[in-house]
Write an enzyme that holds these catalytic residues in place. Structure first.
Site, PDB file in Angstrom:
ATOM      1  N   LYS A   9      20.370  44.127  30.400  1.00 35.91           N
ATOM      2  CA  LYS A   9      20.308  44.827  29.343  1.00 35.91           C
ATOM      3  C   LYS A   9      20.867  46.241  29.565  1.00 35.91           C
ATOM      4  O   LYS A   9      20.802  46.541  30.975  1.00 35.91           O
ATOM      5  CB  LYS A   9      19.046  44.747  28.534  1.00 35.91           C
ATOM      6  CG  LYS A   9      18.565  43.422  28.212  1.00 35.91           C
ATOM      7  CD  LYS A   9      17.106  43.549  27.549  1.00 35.91           C
ATOM      8  CE  LYS A   9      16.820  41.937  26.924  1.00 35.91           C
ATOM      9  NZ  LYS A   9      15.605  42.068  26.188  1.00 35.91           N
ATOM     10  N   TYR A  49      20.811  38.327  18.221  1.00 40.78           N
ATOM     11  CA  TYR A  49      19.270  38.102  17.993  1.00 40.78           C
ATOM     12  C   TYR A  49      18.844  37.738  16.479  1.00 40.78           C
ATOM     13  O   TYR A  49      17.845  38.160  16.312  1.00 40.78           O
ATOM     14  CB  TYR A  49      18.637  39.543  18.323  1.00 40.78           C
ATOM     15  CG  TYR A  49      18.501  39.860  19.949  1.00 40.78           C
ATOM     16  CD1 TYR A  49      17.645  39.003  20.464  1.00 40.78           C
ATOM     17  CD2 TYR A  49      18.950  40.683  20.521  1.00 40.78           C
ATOM     18  CE1 TYR A  49      17.449  39.117  21.926  1.00 40.78           C
ATOM     19  CE2 TYR A  49      18.608  41.005  21.860  1.00 40.78           C
ATOM     20  CZ  TYR A  49      17.979  40.120  22.587  1.00 40.78           C
ATOM     21  OH  TYR A  49      17.996  40.473  23.943  1.00 40.78           O
ATOM     22  N   ARG A  85      13.217  32.035  33.530  1.00 43.50           N
ATOM     23  CA  ARG A  85      12.123  32.895  33.051  1.00 43.50           C
ATOM     24  C   ARG A  85      10.905  33.345  33.654  1.00 43.50           C
ATOM     25  O   ARG A  85      10.153  34.291  33.502  1.00 43.50           O
ATOM     26  CB  ARG A  85      11.387  31.980  31.560  1.00 43.50           C
ATOM     27  CG  ARG A  85      12.607  31.649  30.495  1.00 43.50           C
ATOM     28  CD  ARG A  85      12.226  30.861  29.626  1.00 43.50           C
ATOM     29  NE  ARG A  85      11.136  31.427  28.661  1.00 43.50           N
ATOM     30  CZ  ARG A  85      11.230  32.637  27.891  1.00 43.50           C
ATOM     31  NH1 ARG A  85      12.537  33.024  27.763  1.00 43.50           N
ATOM     32  NH2 ARG A  85      10.463  32.883  27.176  1.00 43.50           N
ATOM     33  N   ASN A 112      13.445  45.843  28.334  1.00 45.82           N
ATOM     34  CA  ASN A 112      12.778  44.996  29.332  1.00 45.82           C
ATOM     35  C   ASN A 112      13.578  44.436  30.487  1.00 45.82           C
ATOM     36  O   ASN A 112      13.406  43.206  31.036  1.00 45.82           O
ATOM     37  CB  ASN A 112      11.701  43.951  28.738  1.00 45.82           C
ATOM     38  CG  ASN A 112      12.525  42.958  27.856  1.00 45.82           C
ATOM     39  OD1 ASN A 112      13.747  43.014  27.648  1.00 45.82           O
ATOM     40  ND2 ASN A 112      11.886  41.919  27.367  1.00 45.82           N
ATOM     41  N   HIS A 115      17.379  39.346  29.803  1.00 42.24           N
ATOM     42  CA  HIS A 115      17.328  38.454  28.877  1.00 42.24           C
ATOM     43  C   HIS A 115      17.367  36.986  29.342  1.00 42.24           C
ATOM     44  O   HIS A 115      18.345  37.092  30.313  1.00 42.24           O
ATOM     45  CB  HIS A 115      18.106  38.380  27.731  1.00 42.24           C
ATOM     46  CG  HIS A 115      18.153  37.261  26.938  1.00 42.24           C
ATOM     47  ND1 HIS A 115      17.242  37.133  25.868  1.00 42.24           N
ATOM     48  CD2 HIS A 115      18.941  36.400  26.722  1.00 42.24           C
ATOM     49  CE1 HIS A 115      17.451  36.043  25.241  1.00 42.24           C
ATOM     50  NE2 HIS A 115      18.416  35.370  25.666  1.00 42.24           N
ATOM     51  N   GLU A 126      23.490  30.535  23.009  1.00 37.95           N
ATOM     52  CA  GLU A 126      23.776  31.654  23.537  1.00 37.95           C
ATOM     53  C   GLU A 126      25.174  31.778  24.376  1.00 37.95           C
ATOM     54  O   GLU A 126      25.788  32.762  24.353  1.00 37.95           O
ATOM     55  CB  GLU A 126      22.536  32.078  24.343  1.00 37.95           C
ATOM     56  CG  GLU A 126      21.233  32.370  22.962  1.00 37.95           C
ATOM     57  CD  GLU A 126      20.113  32.876  23.932  1.00 37.95           C
ATOM     58  OE1 GLU A 126      19.090  33.158  23.164  1.00 37.95           O
ATOM     59  OE2 GLU A 126      20.099  32.955  25.118  1.00 37.95           O
TER      60      GLU A 126
HETATM   61  P1  CMP Z   1      14.247  39.062  24.976  1.00 38.42           P
HETATM   62  O1  CMP Z   1      13.724  38.073  25.879  1.00 38.42           O
HETATM   63  O2  CMP Z   1      15.805  39.502  25.140  1.00 38.42           O
HETATM   64  O3  CMP Z   1      13.956  38.336  23.327  1.00 38.42           O
HETATM   65  C1  CMP Z   1      13.632  39.070  22.368  1.00 38.42           C
HETATM   66  C2  CMP Z   1      13.635  40.508  22.591  1.00 38.42           C
HETATM   67  O4  CMP Z   1      12.941  41.226  21.673  1.00 38.42           O
HETATM   68  C3  CMP Z   1      12.660  40.703  23.752  1.00 38.42           C
HETATM   69  O5  CMP Z   1      13.480  40.302  24.989  1.00 38.42           O
HETATM   70  C4  CMP Z   1      12.326  42.198  23.764  1.00 38.42           C
HETATM   71  O6  CMP Z   1      13.552  43.209  24.310  1.00 38.42           O
HETATM   72  C5  CMP Z   1      12.288  42.501  22.258  1.00 38.42           C
HETATM   73  N1  CMP Z   1      10.945  42.329  21.844  1.00 38.42           N
HETATM   74  C6  CMP Z   1      10.075  41.020  21.758  1.00 38.42           C
HETATM   75  N2  CMP Z   1       8.807  41.521  21.226  1.00 38.42           N
HETATM   76  C7  CMP Z   1       9.066  42.585  21.040  1.00 38.42           C
HETATM   77  C8  CMP Z   1       8.185  43.767  20.322  1.00 38.42           C
HETATM   78  N3  CMP Z   1       6.691  43.274  20.006  1.00 38.42           N
HETATM   79  N4  CMP Z   1       8.578  44.862  20.307  1.00 38.42           N
HETATM   80  C9  CMP Z   1       9.833  45.455  20.583  1.00 38.42           C
HETATM   81  N5  CMP Z   1      10.530  44.648  21.175  1.00 38.42           N
HETATM   82  C10 CMP Z   1      10.170  43.307  21.212  1.00 38.42           C
END
Ligand code: CMP
Length: 139
Positions: A9, A49, A85, A112, A115, A126
């Protein structure tokens, strides 16, 4: 042999840890079958998303994902969806196991670093969202 989509990301690209993330996958025997850097428009991030469109974080997540370049990858291997994961760690870095990518590098639940598709069904939508068949080199 299974495939998954992974994304470094914008926070991972800004922190200059693209290589570290790719290494952590390769060290576990996972093969990179496709890789490229691109910048998502807000619309392209919203499309990716779309399953989260009703979540309160959808707006800020898609703004973040379109805030700078990302690296998208097709990863290949046995049970690769689960393996990726495990290597990434929990979505929330505070809950991620020690030694996982998110535990080591992520600042919060949204930014984070990485993905990974959460199921074979997600991977099946995806991967073609970003890659044509010609851009994927199977083993
Ligand atoms: P990802 O694995 O890319 O899948 C969905 C994304 O949404 C996740 O990683 C985070 O970047 C984001 N995300 C998931 N839960 C939350 C949350 N509670 N608040 C903000 N962002 C979130």
């Amino acid at each position: 042999m299974q495939r998954t989509l992974s994304i470094v990301k914008p926070d991972g690209v800004r922190k200059q840890i693209i290589g570290k993330v790719v290494s952590m996958f390769e060290e576990k025997g996972i093969r990179v079958a496709g890789i490229k850097m691109l910048s998502l428009t807000k619309d392209k991030a919203m499309g990716f998303y779309r399953v989260h469109k009703d979540r309160p974080f959808f707006g800020s997540l898609t703004t973040f994902m379109s805030s700078g370049p990302v690296v998208v990858m097709v990863l290949e291997g046995e049970d690769v969806i689960n393996k990726v994961r495990t290597i990434m760690g929990a979505t929330d870095p505070k809950k991620a196991d020690k030694g996982t990518i998110r535990n080591m590098f992520a600042s919060d639940i949204e930014q984070n670093i990485v993905h990974g598709s959460d199921s074979p069904e997600s991977a099946a939508t995806e991967i073609p969202y970003f890659f044509s068949e010609m851009e994927i080199s199977g083993s």
